[in-house]
Design a protein around this motif. Structure first.
Motif, PDB file in Angstrom:
ATOM      1  N   HIS A   1       0.830  -1.206   0.000  1.00  0.00           N
ATOM      2  CA  HIS A   1       0.000   0.000   0.000  1.00  0.00           C
ATOM      3  C   HIS A   1       0.868   1.261   0.000  1.00  0.00           C
ATOM      4  O   HIS A   1       0.593   2.208  -0.747  1.00  0.00           O
ATOM      5  N   ASP A   2       1.933   1.279   0.806  1.00  0.00           N
ATOM      6  CA  ASP A   2       2.826   2.447   0.899  1.00  0.00           C
ATOM      7  C   ASP A   2       3.368   2.860  -0.468  1.00  0.00           C
ATOM      8  O   ASP A   2       3.493   4.041  -0.763  1.00  0.00           O
ATOM      9  N   VAL A   3       3.742   1.875  -1.267  1.00  0.00           N
ATOM     10  CA  VAL A   3       4.413   2.158  -2.547  1.00  0.00           C
ATOM     11  C   VAL A   3       3.468   2.022  -3.738  1.00  0.00           C
ATOM     12  O   VAL A   3       3.910   1.961  -4.884  1.00  0.00           O
ATOM     13  N   GLU A   4       2.169   1.996  -3.427  1.00  0.00           N
ATOM     14  CA  GLU A   4       1.104   2.006  -4.442  1.00  0.00           C
ATOM     15  C   GLU A   4       1.229   0.863  -5.449  1.00  0.00           C
ATOM     16  O   GLU A   4       1.119   1.049  -6.657  1.00  0.00           O
ATOM     17  N   LEU A   5       1.423  -0.363  -4.914  1.00  0.00           N
ATOM     18  CA  LEU A   5       1.497  -1.547  -5.773  1.00  0.00           C
ATOM     19  C   LEU A   5       0.307  -2.487  -5.587  1.00  0.00           C
ATOM     20  O   LEU A   5       0.316  -3.591  -6.134  1.00  0.00           O
ATOM     21  N   ARG A   6      -0.696  -2.058  -4.841  1.00  0.00           N
ATOM     22  CA  ARG A   6      -1.872  -2.924  -4.631  1.00  0.00           C
ATOM     23  C   ARG A   6      -2.479  -3.307  -5.966  1.00  0.00           C
ATOM     24  O   ARG A   6      -2.661  -2.469  -6.841  1.00  0.00           O
ATOM     25  N   GLY A   7      -2.744  -4.591  -6.108  1.00  0.00           N
ATOM     26  CA  GLY A   7      -3.402  -5.086  -7.301  1.00  0.00           C
ATOM     27  C   GLY A   7      -2.469  -5.342  -8.476  1.00  0.00           C
ATOM     28  O   GLY A   7      -2.911  -5.810  -9.511  1.00  0.00           O
ATOM     29  N   THR A   8      -1.186  -5.044  -8.327  1.00  0.00           N
ATOM     30  CA  THR A   8      -0.259  -5.297  -9.432  1.00  0.00           C
ATOM     31  C   THR A   8       0.111  -6.777  -9.453  1.00  0.00           C
ATOM     32  O   THR A   8      -0.065  -7.501  -8.471  1.00  0.00           O
ATOM     33  N   GLU A   9       0.628  -7.213 -10.570  1.00  0.00           N
ATOM     34  CA  GLU A   9       1.034  -8.609 -10.706  1.00  0.00           C
ATOM     35  C   GLU A   9       2.183  -8.912  -9.753  1.00  0.00           C
ATOM     36  O   GLU A   9       3.011  -8.053  -9.444  1.00  0.00           O
ATOM     37  N   ASP A  10       2.240 -10.159  -9.329  1.00  0.00           N
ATOM     38  CA  ASP A  10       3.272 -10.575  -8.379  1.00  0.00           C
ATOM     39  C   ASP A  10       4.677 -10.333  -8.911  1.00  0.00           C
ATOM     40  O   ASP A  10       5.567  -9.922  -8.168  1.00  0.00           O
ATOM     41  N   VAL A  11       4.875 -10.571 -10.193  1.00  0.00           N
ATOM     42  CA  VAL A  11       6.209 -10.382 -10.771  1.00  0.00           C
ATOM     43  C   VAL A  11       6.645  -8.915 -10.678  1.00  0.00           C
ATOM     44  O   VAL A  11       7.831  -8.626 -10.493  1.00  0.00           O
ATOM     45  N   VAL A  12       5.699  -7.985 -10.756  1.00  0.00           N
ATOM     46  CA  VAL A  12       6.002  -6.556 -10.620  1.00  0.00           C
ATOM     47  C   VAL A  12       6.447  -6.262  -9.187  1.00  0.00           C
ATOM     48  O   VAL A  12       7.416  -5.525  -8.964  1.00  0.00           O
ATOM     49  N   GLN A  13       5.752  -6.849  -8.221  1.00  0.00           N
ATOM     50  CA  GLN A  13       6.135  -6.635  -6.818  1.00  0.00           C
ATOM     51  C   GLN A  13       7.499  -7.261  -6.516  1.00  0.00           C
ATOM     52  O   GLN A  13       8.316  -6.664  -5.810  1.00  0.00           O
ATOM     53  N   LEU A  14       7.746  -8.440  -7.067  1.00  0.00           N
ATOM     54  CA  LEU A  14       9.036  -9.090  -6.848  1.00  0.00           C
ATOM     55  C   LEU A  14      10.165  -8.255  -7.450  1.00  0.00           C
ATOM     56  O   LEU A  14      11.227  -8.093  -6.846  1.00  0.00           O
ATOM     57  N   GLU A  15       9.912  -7.673  -8.617  1.00  0.00           N
ATOM     58  CA  GLU A  15      10.909  -6.813  -9.265  1.00  0.00           C
ATOM     59  C   GLU A  15      11.124  -5.538  -8.449  1.00  0.00           C
ATOM     60  O   GLU A  15      12.256  -5.058  -8.327  1.00  0.00           O
ATOM     61  N   TYR A  16      10.053  -4.975  -7.893  1.00  0.00           N
ATOM     62  CA  TYR A  16      10.196  -3.798  -7.022  1.00  0.00           C
ATOM     63  C   TYR A  16      11.141  -4.139  -5.867  1.00  0.00           C
ATOM     64  O   TYR A  16      12.067  -3.378  -5.557  1.00  0.00           O
ATOM     65  N   CYS A  17      10.898  -5.269  -5.230  1.00  0.00           N
ATOM     66  CA  CYS A  17      11.737  -5.662  -4.087  1.00  0.00           C
ATOM     67  C   CYS A  17      13.185  -5.878  -4.520  1.00  0.00           C
ATOM     68  O   CYS A  17      14.104  -5.453  -3.821  1.00  0.00           O
ATOM     69  N   ARG A  18      13.392  -6.520  -5.647  1.00  0.00           N
ATOM     70  CA  ARG A  18      14.751  -6.757  -6.126  1.00  0.00           C
ATOM     71  C   ARG A  18      15.459  -5.440  -6.418  1.00  0.00           C
ATOM     72  O   ARG A  18      16.575  -5.216  -5.967  1.00  0.00           O
ATOM     73  N   SER A  19      14.792  -4.554  -7.140  1.00  0.00           N
ATOM     74  CA  SER A  19      15.433  -3.302  -7.548  1.00  0.00           C
ATOM     75  C   SER A  19      15.673  -2.358  -6.371  1.00  0.00           C
ATOM     76  O   SER A  19      16.580  -1.533  -6.403  1.00  0.00           O
ATOM     77  N   HIS A  20      14.881  -2.487  -5.309  1.00  0.00           N
ATOM     78  CA  HIS A  20      15.055  -1.653  -4.113  1.00  0.00           C
ATOM     79  C   HIS A  20      15.759  -2.419  -2.986  1.00  0.00           C
ATOM     80  O   HIS A  20      15.851  -1.907  -1.869  1.00  0.00           O
ATOM     81  N   GLU A  21      16.222  -3.619  -3.287  1.00  0.00           N
ATOM     82  CA  GLU A  21      16.935  -4.461  -2.322  1.00  0.00           C
ATOM     83  C   GLU A  21      16.159  -4.632  -1.021  1.00  0.00           C
ATOM     84  O   GLU A  21      16.688  -4.439   0.078  1.00  0.00           O
ATOM     85  N   ARG A  22      14.895  -5.007  -1.168  1.00  0.00           N
ATOM     86  CA  ARG A  22      14.027  -5.238  -0.017  1.00  0.00           C
ATOM     87  C   ARG A  22      13.603  -6.704   0.005  1.00  0.00           C
ATOM     88  O   ARG A  22      13.153  -7.239  -1.001  1.00  0.00           O
ATOM     89  N   VAL A  23      13.737  -7.323   1.144  1.00  0.00           N
ATOM     90  CA  VAL A  23      13.298  -8.698   1.330  1.00  0.00           C
ATOM     91  C   VAL A  23      11.777  -8.696   1.411  1.00  0.00           C
ATOM     92  O   VAL A  23      11.187  -7.948   2.194  1.00  0.00           O
ATOM     93  N   LEU A  24      11.144  -9.521   0.596  1.00  0.00           N
ATOM     94  CA  LEU A  24       9.693  -9.599   0.550  1.00  0.00           C
ATOM     95  C   LEU A  24       9.174 -10.498   1.670  1.00  0.00           C
ATOM     96  O   LEU A  24       9.663 -11.615   1.857  1.00  0.00           O
ATOM     97  N   VAL A  25       8.180 -10.011   2.406  1.00  0.00           N
ATOM     98  CA  VAL A  25       7.492 -10.813   3.416  1.00  0.00           C
ATOM     99  C   VAL A  25       6.094 -11.073   2.868  1.00  0.00           C
ATOM    100  O   VAL A  25       5.362 -10.136   2.534  1.00  0.00           O
ATOM    101  N   THR A  26       5.726 -12.346   2.752  1.00  0.00           N
ATOM    102  CA  THR A  26       4.461 -12.702   2.123  1.00  0.00           C
ATOM    103  C   THR A  26       3.926 -14.017   2.670  1.00  0.00           C
ATOM    104  O   THR A  26       4.648 -14.768   3.325  1.00  0.00           O
ATOM    105  N   ARG A  27       2.675 -14.295   2.394  1.00  0.00           N
ATOM    106  CA  ARG A  27       2.105 -15.620   2.629  1.00  0.00           C
ATOM    107  C   ARG A  27       1.471 -16.135   1.332  1.00  0.00           C
ATOM    108  O   ARG A  27       0.732 -17.102   1.336  1.00  0.00           O
TER     109      ARG A  27
END
Length: 111
Positions: free
Chosen positions: A33-59
Motif C-alpha cells: 500500500h505504501d508504494v502504491e502496488l496494490r493489485g499489481t502482478e506478483d512479478v512486478v512486486q518481486l521486481e520492485y523488491c529486487r530493484s530496491h533491495e528489499r526482502v519480501l514478506v508474504t504468505r
C-alpha cells in the motif's frame, strides 16, 4: 536498537500491524500500500523488491513459484501462518540481525 542493513517489503496479504510492529523495532519496511502496488502482478512486486533491495514478506505461494522459476529476488520470508503475528514480527526482526542482503538474496526463509 541498531538498524540492520536489511530492508523489508510487506506484501498486501500481510496484516498492517506487522509493519507497525517492525517500525517500532526500528526496521525499515514498506508495504504494498505504501508504494502504491496494490493489485499489481506478483512479478512486478518481486521486481520492485529486487530493484530496491528489499526482502519480501508474504504468505502468497505464487511468490514461491516465481522464485522456483528462477526470478531473481532480494530474498523472501514466507509466513506459513503456523505462528502468530507477534512471532512473525520477532522472526523478521531476528532475520534483520542475522542475515546480510548478500546472503539472503535469492533465498526463501519460512516463518
Amino acid at each position: 536498537m541498531t538498524q540492520s542493513a536489511i530492508q523489508f517489503h510487506l506484501d498486501e496479504c500481510i496484516p498492517n500491524h506487522v509493519a507497525a510492529g517492525l517500525r517500532r523495532l526500528g526496521r525499515d519496511c514498506t508495504t504494498t500500500h505504501d508504494v502504491e502496488l496494490r493489485g499489481t502482478e506478483d512479478v512486478v512486486q518481486l521486481e520492485y523488491c529486487r530493484s530496491h533491495e528489499r526482502v519480501l514478506v508474504t504468505r502468497d505461494a505464487d511468490f514461491l513459484r516465481l522464485a522456483d522459476d528462477g526470478h531473481e529476488h532480494a530474498g523472501i520470508v514466507f509466513w506459513t501462518e503456523k505462528r502468530g503475528v507477534s512471532q512473525l514480527i520477532r522472526d523478521i526482526d531476528t532475520t534483520g540481525f542475522q542475515a546480510t542482503p548478500h546472503r539472503i538474496r535469492n533465498t526463501v526463509l519460512y516463518a
